[in-house]
Design a protein around this motif. Structure first.
Motif, PDB file in Angstrom:
ATOM      1  N   GLN A 297      20.253  19.312  33.738  1.00 33.80           N
ATOM      2  CA  GLN A 297      19.330  18.974  32.423  1.00 33.80           C
ATOM      3  C   GLN A 297      20.646  19.629  31.233  1.00 33.80           C
ATOM      4  OE1 GLN A 297      15.414  18.875  32.084  1.00 33.80           O
ATOM      5  NE2 GLN A 297      15.557  18.540  29.969  1.00 33.80           N
ATOM      6  N   SER A 298      21.036  20.877  31.663  1.00 38.09           N
ATOM      7  CA  SER A 298      21.912  21.473  30.771  1.00 38.09           C
ATOM      8  C   SER A 298      23.123  22.143  31.550  1.00 38.09           C
ATOM      9  CB  SER A 298      21.121  22.538  29.970  1.00 38.09           C
ATOM     10  OG  SER A 298      20.582  23.400  30.886  1.00 38.09           O
ATOM     11  N   ASP A 299      23.900  22.968  31.073  1.00 42.06           N
ATOM     12  CA  ASP A 299      24.811  23.547  31.771  1.00 42.06           C
ATOM     13  C   ASP A 299      24.398  25.133  32.287  1.00 42.06           C
ATOM     14  OD1 ASP A 299      26.511  21.333  31.521  1.00 42.06           O
ATOM     15  OD2 ASP A 299      27.335  22.062  29.702  1.00 42.06           O
ATOM     16  N   PRO A 300      23.925  25.374  33.299  1.00 42.60           N
ATOM     17  CA  PRO A 300      23.325  26.515  33.783  1.00 42.60           C
ATOM     18  C   PRO A 300      24.370  27.708  33.500  1.00 42.60           C
ATOM     19  CG  PRO A 300      22.617  25.192  35.220  1.00 42.60           C
ATOM     20  CD  PRO A 300      23.510  24.351  34.332  1.00 42.60           C
ATOM     21  N   GLN A 301      24.129  28.953  33.114  1.00 40.46           N
ATOM     22  CA  GLN A 301      25.259  30.000  33.108  1.00 40.46           C
ATOM     23  C   GLN A 301      24.396  31.210  33.342  1.00 40.46           C
ATOM     24  OE1 GLN A 301      26.262  28.934  28.902  1.00 40.46           O
ATOM     25  NE2 GLN A 301      25.527  30.944  28.344  1.00 40.46           N
ATOM     26  N   LEU A 302      25.552  32.208  33.653  1.00 40.01           N
ATOM     27  CA  LEU A 302      25.093  33.588  33.771  1.00 40.01           C
ATOM     28  C   LEU A 302      26.072  34.435  33.341  1.00 40.01           C
ATOM     29  CD1 LEU A 302      23.200  35.792  35.107  1.00 40.01           C
ATOM     30  CD2 LEU A 302      24.313  35.369  37.335  1.00 40.01           C
ATOM     31  N   ASN A 303      25.875  35.408  32.352  1.00 43.04           N
ATOM     32  CA  ASN A 303      26.676  36.620  32.137  1.00 43.04           C
ATOM     33  C   ASN A 303      26.503  37.782  32.786  1.00 43.04           C
ATOM     34  OD1 ASN A 303      27.336  34.437  30.262  1.00 43.04           O
ATOM     35  ND2 ASN A 303      26.691  35.540  28.326  1.00 43.04           N
ATOM     36  N   TRP A 304      27.516  38.597  33.127  1.00 45.64           N
ATOM     37  CA  TRP A 304      27.101  39.948  33.478  1.00 45.64           C
ATOM     38  C   TRP A 304      28.392  40.904  33.032  1.00 45.64           C
ATOM     39  CZ3 TRP A 304      29.398  36.435  36.367  1.00 45.64           C
ATOM     40  CH2 TRP A 304      30.621  36.896  37.451  1.00 45.64           C
ATOM     41  N   GLN A 305      28.423  41.909  33.223  1.00 47.72           N
ATOM     42  CA  GLN A 305      29.205  43.154  32.710  1.00 47.72           C
ATOM     43  C   GLN A 305      30.031  43.562  34.089  1.00 47.72           C
ATOM     44  OE1 GLN A 305      27.838  46.252  30.253  1.00 47.72           O
ATOM     45  NE2 GLN A 305      28.355  45.247  28.407  1.00 47.72           N
ATOM     46  N   VAL A 306      31.397  43.948  33.789  1.00 48.14           N
ATOM     47  CA  VAL A 306      32.303  44.486  34.985  1.00 48.14           C
ATOM     48  C   VAL A 306      32.812  45.771  34.312  1.00 48.14           C
ATOM     49  CG1 VAL A 306      34.269  44.135  36.196  1.00 48.14           C
ATOM     50  CG2 VAL A 306      32.799  42.314  35.848  1.00 48.14           C
ATOM     51  N   LYS A 307      32.501  47.020  34.899  1.00 48.62           N
ATOM     52  CA  LYS A 307      33.050  48.242  34.610  1.00 48.62           C
ATOM     53  C   LYS A 307      34.149  48.392  35.522  1.00 48.62           C
ATOM     54  CE  LYS A 307      29.486  49.481  31.836  1.00 48.62           C
ATOM     55  NZ  LYS A 307      29.765  49.948  30.468  1.00 48.62           N
ATOM     56  N   VAL A 308      35.407  48.543  34.953  1.00 44.59           N
ATOM     57  CA  VAL A 308      36.732  48.523  35.482  1.00 44.59           C
ATOM     58  C   VAL A 308      36.974  50.143  35.372  1.00 44.59           C
ATOM     59  CG1 VAL A 308      39.251  47.818  35.597  1.00 44.59           C
ATOM     60  CG2 VAL A 308      37.511  46.353  34.505  1.00 44.59           C
ATOM     61  N   ARG A 309      37.324  50.367  36.445  1.00 41.12           N
ATOM     62  CA  ARG A 309      37.681  52.157  36.646  1.00 41.12           C
ATOM     63  C   ARG A 309      39.075  52.309  36.395  1.00 41.12           C
ATOM     64  NH1 ARG A 309      41.091  52.969  41.040  1.00 41.12           N
ATOM     65  NH2 ARG A 309      40.399  51.861  42.738  1.00 41.12           N
ATOM     66  N   GLU A 310      39.274  53.449  35.964  1.00 42.60           N
ATOM     67  CA  GLU A 310      40.821  53.944  36.171  1.00 42.60           C
ATOM     68  C   GLU A 310      41.531  53.878  37.476  1.00 42.60           C
ATOM     69  OE1 GLU A 310      41.332  57.683  33.162  1.00 42.60           O
ATOM     70  OE2 GLU A 310      39.717  58.175  34.279  1.00 42.60           O
ATOM     71  N   CYS A 311      42.940  53.767  37.281  1.00 41.65           N
ATOM     72  CA  CYS A 311      43.668  53.903  38.270  1.00 41.65           C
ATOM     73  C   CYS A 311      43.723  55.352  39.134  1.00 41.65           C
ATOM     74  CB  CYS A 311      45.119  53.740  38.289  1.00 41.65           C
ATOM     75  SG  CYS A 311      45.591  51.696  37.667  1.00 41.65           S
ATOM     76  N   LYS A 312      43.395  55.223  40.374  1.00 41.55           N
ATOM     77  CA  LYS A 312      43.058  56.697  40.793  1.00 41.55           C
ATOM     78  C   LYS A 312      44.334  57.352  41.044  1.00 41.55           C
ATOM     79  CE  LYS A 312      38.544  55.776  42.551  1.00 41.55           C
ATOM     80  NZ  LYS A 312      37.662  55.295  43.718  1.00 41.55           N
ATOM     81  N   ARG A 313      44.064  58.599  41.774  1.00 40.36           N
ATOM     82  CA  ARG A 313      45.349  59.359  42.230  1.00 40.36           C
ATOM     83  C   ARG A 313      45.773  58.648  43.501  1.00 40.36           C
ATOM     84  NH1 ARG A 313      47.339  64.575  42.530  1.00 40.36           N
ATOM     85  NH2 ARG A 313      48.192  65.307  44.700  1.00 40.36           N
ATOM     86  N   GLY A 314      47.100  58.417  43.531  1.00 42.42           N
ATOM     87  CA  GLY A 314      47.422  57.855  44.684  1.00 42.42           C
ATOM     88  C   GLY A 314      47.811  56.334  44.440  1.00 42.42           C
ATOM     89  N   GLU A 315      47.527  55.837  42.835  1.00 40.26           N
ATOM     90  CA  GLU A 315      47.952  54.354  42.563  1.00 40.26           C
ATOM     91  C   GLU A 315      48.754  54.338  41.361  1.00 40.26           C
ATOM     92  OE1 GLU A 315      43.415  52.549  43.913  1.00 40.26           O
ATOM     93  OE2 GLU A 315      43.956  53.167  41.611  1.00 40.26           O
ATOM     94  N   ILE A 316      49.215  53.180  40.977  1.00 40.40           N
ATOM     95  CA  ILE A 316      50.097  53.271  40.007  1.00 40.40           C
ATOM     96  C   ILE A 316      49.686  52.017  39.108  1.00 40.40           C
ATOM     97  CG2 ILE A 316      52.374  53.893  40.975  1.00 40.40           C
ATOM     98  CD1 ILE A 316      53.290  50.962  40.911  1.00 40.40           C
ATOM     99  N   LYS A 317      49.932  52.020  37.717  1.00 44.98           N
ATOM    100  CA  LYS A 317      49.298  50.983  36.935  1.00 44.98           C
ATOM    101  C   LYS A 317      50.396  50.019  36.576  1.00 44.98           C
ATOM    102  CE  LYS A 317      48.098  50.235  32.172  1.00 44.98           C
ATOM    103  NZ  LYS A 317      47.787  50.862  30.822  1.00 44.98           N
ATOM    104  N   SER A 318      50.309  48.648  36.814  1.00 46.98           N
ATOM    105  CA  SER A 318      51.516  48.167  36.823  1.00 46.98           C
ATOM    106  C   SER A 318      51.559  47.385  35.236  1.00 46.98           C
ATOM    107  CB  SER A 318      51.657  46.696  37.526  1.00 46.98           C
ATOM    108  OG  SER A 318      50.627  45.825  37.249  1.00 46.98           O
ATOM    109  N   GLU A 319      52.223  46.511  34.678  1.00 52.23           N
ATOM    110  CA  GLU A 319      52.569  46.076  33.246  1.00 52.23           C
ATOM    111  C   GLU A 319      51.235  45.128  33.145  1.00 52.23           C
ATOM    112  OE1 GLU A 319      56.175  44.796  32.022  1.00 52.23           O
ATOM    113  OE2 GLU A 319      57.048  46.743  31.595  1.00 52.23           O
TER     114      GLU A 319
END
Length: 397
Positions: A297-319
């Protein structure tokens, strides 16, 4: 009546009452016994049909409404009526109720004379709504005055309608939904609110650049908490509708974000999100039915939040903002052009340089920041990549 039409056609009828009548083993295309309709929805209140203390038994239709089909009619009342063992090849094993103008009324209740309940027993629909299927306007059914027993359908054993809500469910609940279980039974009441809480718990430490590795199910649910298992055509899309980025300027990118429903379910396994680490996103999944489809009857939808963590030790952040872990094998990075780095990087990380380095001499590297000395060598601390020869071999492990 025309070929395939209901044995009894009531079109634009006024103040009609059917009382103590048996409809037995009748057949039609839609409305195996009776079809009630109005060519144009009348403005006055005289257009009313009352069916009381009657029995519809073993009636059938090749379309919708095994016994009774009601379309765009202002006022229909079923009082103390028994629907037994009726069937439809489509929707509504006993009753199909349609009201595109949203100005109709269907009431199912007990008998006014002896207070006997209306009864829907043993009715069968091949598609949806073993007893009742409705569109646009919900019938008025008083639970204490209407009895449902042993009705069956592919979707909605007693009552079925259209999808109204998009909910998140676990894999085990998805399996139950495919088998026809009611969501309010399997989840204790799946709602948009509980779905949001479950999703935010699942996405509270998300790694930028990673994908959802396990099943991620969203279900199209109707008013009664049932998965609309007959929907194989609706689509769903996940998008980012807002973000709170604390630092950096990378844009959000979502891959593998479109799906077509299967048994009323969308599985977004493989959904990949890349954005600025240490940020918060608000994602939205929205479902749309095909044009000229009455499954939503309509366009059902759902919103939610995503908490993005920092890059940890042993990881690099690309561009792009993705966090990549350094790998095991030796490889020399001569500069700090992060956008040119391969996805899998075989080095230990110097967190100050924000780039992967060649595995040091006399060391073992196991990926990320996991590094240790070879035999007869030692290191000065957990943050050091310098391997020193032991003064006394027996003192080194």
């Amino acid at each position: 009546t025309p070929k395939g039409a209901s044995p009894l056609l009531l079109i634009n009828t006024t103040n009609t009452t059917i009382s103590k009548t048996l409809f037995l083993d009748t057949r039609a295309h839609s409305g195996g016994a009776i079809s009630i309709s109005a060519s144009e929805l009348p403005d006055d209140s005289a257009h009313k049909v009352v069916i009381e203390e009657s029995v519809f038994e073993s009636c059938s239709s090749t379309g919708d409404g095994g016994a009774l089909h009601i379309t765009n009619f202002p006022d229909t009342t079923l009082s103390g009526v028994k629907f037994r063992n009726n069937s439809s090849f489509g929707k509504g094993g006993a009753i199909a109720f349609r009201c595109p103008d949203n100005s109709c009324a269907l009431q199912i209740k007990q008998s006014d004379s002896d207070e006997a309940n209306s009864e829907l027993t043993g009715n069968l629909a091949r598609e949806a709504g073993g007893a009742v299927h409705w569109l646009h306007q919900e019938p008025s059914i008083t639970p204490s005055e209407v009895t449902f027993n042993n009705n069956d359908a592919y979707y909605g054993r007693d009552i079925a309608s259209i999808s109204e809500t998009l909910v998140y469910i676990e894999e085990s609940e998805a399996k139950n939904a495919i088998s026809g279980e009611n969501l309010s039974t399997t989840l204790g009441g799946a709602t948009n609110s509980t779905s949001k809480d479950l999703l935010q718990s699942r996405f509270k430490e998300f790694k930028s650049g990673s994908s959802v590795g396990t099943k991620l199910y969203f279900a199209l649910s109707d008013k009664y908490g049932q998965v609309v298992r007959t929907d194989f055509r609706s689509s769903a899309t996940v998008t980012s509708i807002s973000s709170e980025i604390q630092e950096g300027t990378v844009s959000t990118k979502i891959q593998n974000h479109e799906r077509i429903t299967n048994y009323g379910l969308f599985d977004f396994q493989g959904l990949e999100i890349t954005t600025e680490p240490k940020s918060t996103l608000t994602l939205q999944v929205i479902s749309k039915a095909p044009i000229s489809d009455d499954s939503q009857q309509s366009d059902p939808q759902l919103n939610w939040q995503v908490k993005v963590r920092e890059c940890k030790r042993g990881e690099i952040k690309s561009e792009t903002g993705a966090c990549y872990e350094c790998g095991e094998d030796d490889f020399i990075v001569s500069d700090n052009k992060l956008d040119e780095l391969p996805i899998f990087l075989p080095y230990s990380l110097d967190v100050n340089d924000n780039r992967c380095k060649e595995c040091p001499q006399n060391a073992y590297c196991w990926g990320g920041s996991r590094i240790g000395p070879q035999k007869n060598y030692w290191r000065t601390g957990g943050d050091s990549d310098e391997m020193l020869a032991c003064f006394n071999d027996e003192a080194c492990l």
